[in-house]
Design a protein around this motif. Structure first.
Motif, PDB file in Angstrom:
ATOM      1  N   GLY A   1       9.472  -5.967  -4.122  1.00  0.00           N
ATOM      2  CA  GLY A   1       8.491  -6.621  -3.264  1.00  0.00           C
ATOM      3  C   GLY A   1       7.636  -7.618  -4.020  1.00  0.00           C
ATOM      4  O   GLY A   1       7.244  -8.652  -3.481  1.00  0.00           O
ATOM      5  N   PHE A   2       7.351  -7.304  -5.305  1.00  0.00           N
ATOM      6  CA  PHE A   2       6.558  -8.210  -6.134  1.00  0.00           C
ATOM      7  C   PHE A   2       7.284  -9.539  -6.315  1.00  0.00           C
ATOM      8  O   PHE A   2       6.666 -10.601  -6.245  1.00  0.00           O
ATOM      9  CB  PHE A   2       6.280  -7.550  -7.484  1.00  0.00           C
ATOM     10  CG  PHE A   2       5.455  -8.387  -8.413  1.00  0.00           C
ATOM     11  CD1 PHE A   2       4.112  -8.556  -8.191  1.00  0.00           C
ATOM     12  CD2 PHE A   2       6.033  -9.029  -9.496  1.00  0.00           C
ATOM     13  CE1 PHE A   2       3.334  -9.334  -9.027  1.00  0.00           C
ATOM     14  CE2 PHE A   2       5.274  -9.807 -10.341  1.00  0.00           C
ATOM     15  CZ  PHE A   2       3.925  -9.956 -10.104  1.00  0.00           C
ATOM     16  N   LEU A   3       8.584  -9.479  -6.518  1.00  0.00           N
ATOM     17  CA  LEU A   3       9.386 -10.686  -6.708  1.00  0.00           C
ATOM     18  C   LEU A   3       9.402 -11.535  -5.437  1.00  0.00           C
ATOM     19  O   LEU A   3       9.245 -12.758  -5.492  1.00  0.00           O
ATOM     20  CB  LEU A   3      10.811 -10.312  -7.120  1.00  0.00           C
ATOM     21  CG  LEU A   3      11.761 -11.468  -7.380  1.00  0.00           C
ATOM     22  CD1 LEU A   3      11.273 -12.306  -8.556  1.00  0.00           C
ATOM     23  CD2 LEU A   3      13.154 -10.949  -7.630  1.00  0.00           C
ATOM     24  N   ILE A   4       9.552 -10.878  -4.306  1.00  0.00           N
ATOM     25  CA  ILE A   4       9.565 -11.600  -3.032  1.00  0.00           C
ATOM     26  C   ILE A   4       8.210 -12.265  -2.779  1.00  0.00           C
ATOM     27  O   ILE A   4       8.141 -13.416  -2.341  1.00  0.00           O
ATOM     28  CB  ILE A   4       9.945 -10.646  -1.881  1.00  0.00           C
ATOM     29  CG1 ILE A   4      11.407 -10.217  -2.040  1.00  0.00           C
ATOM     30  CG2 ILE A   4       9.713 -11.290  -0.528  1.00  0.00           C
ATOM     31  CD1 ILE A   4      11.842  -9.148  -1.081  1.00  0.00           C
ATOM     32  N   LYS A   5       7.125 -11.543  -3.070  1.00  0.00           N
ATOM     33  CA  LYS A   5       5.782 -12.122  -2.898  1.00  0.00           C
ATOM     34  C   LYS A   5       5.579 -13.313  -3.825  1.00  0.00           C
ATOM     35  O   LYS A   5       4.960 -14.305  -3.438  1.00  0.00           O
ATOM     36  CB  LYS A   5       4.711 -11.074  -3.150  1.00  0.00           C
ATOM     37  CG  LYS A   5       4.605 -10.049  -2.056  1.00  0.00           C
ATOM     38  CD  LYS A   5       3.522  -9.037  -2.345  1.00  0.00           C
ATOM     39  CE  LYS A   5       3.473  -7.972  -1.273  1.00  0.00           C
ATOM     40  NZ  LYS A   5       2.447  -6.956  -1.562  1.00  0.00           N
ATOM     41  N   GLY A   6       6.089 -13.226  -5.059  1.00  0.00           N
ATOM     42  CA  GLY A   6       5.964 -14.343  -5.997  1.00  0.00           C
ATOM     43  C   GLY A   6       6.714 -15.574  -5.524  1.00  0.00           C
ATOM     44  O   GLY A   6       6.203 -16.699  -5.594  1.00  0.00           O
ATOM     45  N   VAL A   7       7.921 -15.369  -5.033  1.00  0.00           N
ATOM     46  CA  VAL A   7       8.713 -16.488  -4.507  1.00  0.00           C
ATOM     47  C   VAL A   7       8.026 -17.084  -3.286  1.00  0.00           C
ATOM     48  O   VAL A   7       7.955 -18.313  -3.131  1.00  0.00           O
ATOM     49  CB  VAL A   7      10.147 -16.021  -4.173  1.00  0.00           C
ATOM     50  CG1 VAL A   7      10.906 -17.081  -3.396  1.00  0.00           C
ATOM     51  CG2 VAL A   7      10.894 -15.656  -5.445  1.00  0.00           C
ATOM     52  N   PHE A   8       7.496 -16.239  -2.413  1.00  0.00           N
ATOM     53  CA  PHE A   8       6.782 -16.720  -1.233  1.00  0.00           C
ATOM     54  C   PHE A   8       5.543 -17.509  -1.619  1.00  0.00           C
ATOM     55  O   PHE A   8       5.249 -18.548  -1.018  1.00  0.00           O
ATOM     56  CB  PHE A   8       6.414 -15.535  -0.328  1.00  0.00           C
ATOM     57  CG  PHE A   8       5.748 -15.950   0.950  1.00  0.00           C
ATOM     58  CD1 PHE A   8       6.469 -16.568   1.955  1.00  0.00           C
ATOM     59  CD2 PHE A   8       4.395 -15.718   1.146  1.00  0.00           C
ATOM     60  CE1 PHE A   8       5.850 -16.953   3.136  1.00  0.00           C
ATOM     61  CE2 PHE A   8       3.771 -16.098   2.318  1.00  0.00           C
ATOM     62  CZ  PHE A   8       4.493 -16.713   3.320  1.00  0.00           C
ATOM     63  N   ALA A   9       4.808 -17.026  -2.633  1.00  0.00           N
ATOM     64  CA  ALA A   9       3.607 -17.735  -3.091  1.00  0.00           C
ATOM     65  C   ALA A   9       3.973 -19.106  -3.643  1.00  0.00           C
ATOM     66  O   ALA A   9       3.304 -20.104  -3.350  1.00  0.00           O
ATOM     67  CB  ALA A   9       2.875 -16.914  -4.135  1.00  0.00           C
ATOM     68  N   LEU A  10       5.032 -19.174  -4.440  1.00  0.00           N
ATOM     69  CA  LEU A  10       5.472 -20.473  -4.975  1.00  0.00           C
ATOM     70  C   LEU A  10       5.906 -21.414  -3.860  1.00  0.00           C
ATOM     71  O   LEU A  10       5.623 -22.615  -3.903  1.00  0.00           O
ATOM     72  CB  LEU A  10       6.604 -20.280  -5.975  1.00  0.00           C
ATOM     73  CG  LEU A  10       6.205 -19.724  -7.330  1.00  0.00           C
ATOM     74  CD1 LEU A  10       7.448 -19.469  -8.185  1.00  0.00           C
ATOM     75  CD2 LEU A  10       5.262 -20.673  -8.042  1.00  0.00           C
TER      76      LEU A  10
END
Length: 102
Positions: A2-11
């Protein structure tokens, strides 16, 4: 994961916001002000960060003013009448008007 998905979404959001600022700037400002130049993506991101610093936007999950107002209302309702009067007298010392609460 989930952390990775949130990071990609933030970028992705940063990229979209930067692009939107760049397009809006280049569409609005140069025609209005003849000396102004068009900006690129990185300057648009810099402008976005500057606006965040100066105006404090993009509050996210912190709730902003509405959350603070709700907490202040809850604190006020939890006060006894004596505590309310003491609070109002202190507030009046700073020149704030005496407003009636419902």
């Amino acid at each position: 994961m989930g952390f990775l998905i949130k990071g990609v979404f933030a970028l992705l959001c940063v990229g979209v916001l930067g692009g939107a600022v760049m397009l809006l700037w280049n569409w609005v400002v140069p025609p209005m002000f003849p000396g102004a130049v068009e900006i690129g993506f990185w300057r648009a991101l810099g402008l976005l960060v500057l606006c965040r610093i100066l105006f404090g936007g993009f509050r996210g999950r912190h709730g902003g003013w509405h959350e603070k107002k709700r907490r202040m209302r809850a604190r006020w309702e939890a006060m006894t009448p004596q505590e309310r009067e003491r609070f109002q007298s202190r507030w009046r010392m700073f020149g704030c008007p005496n407003r009636e609460r419902d």
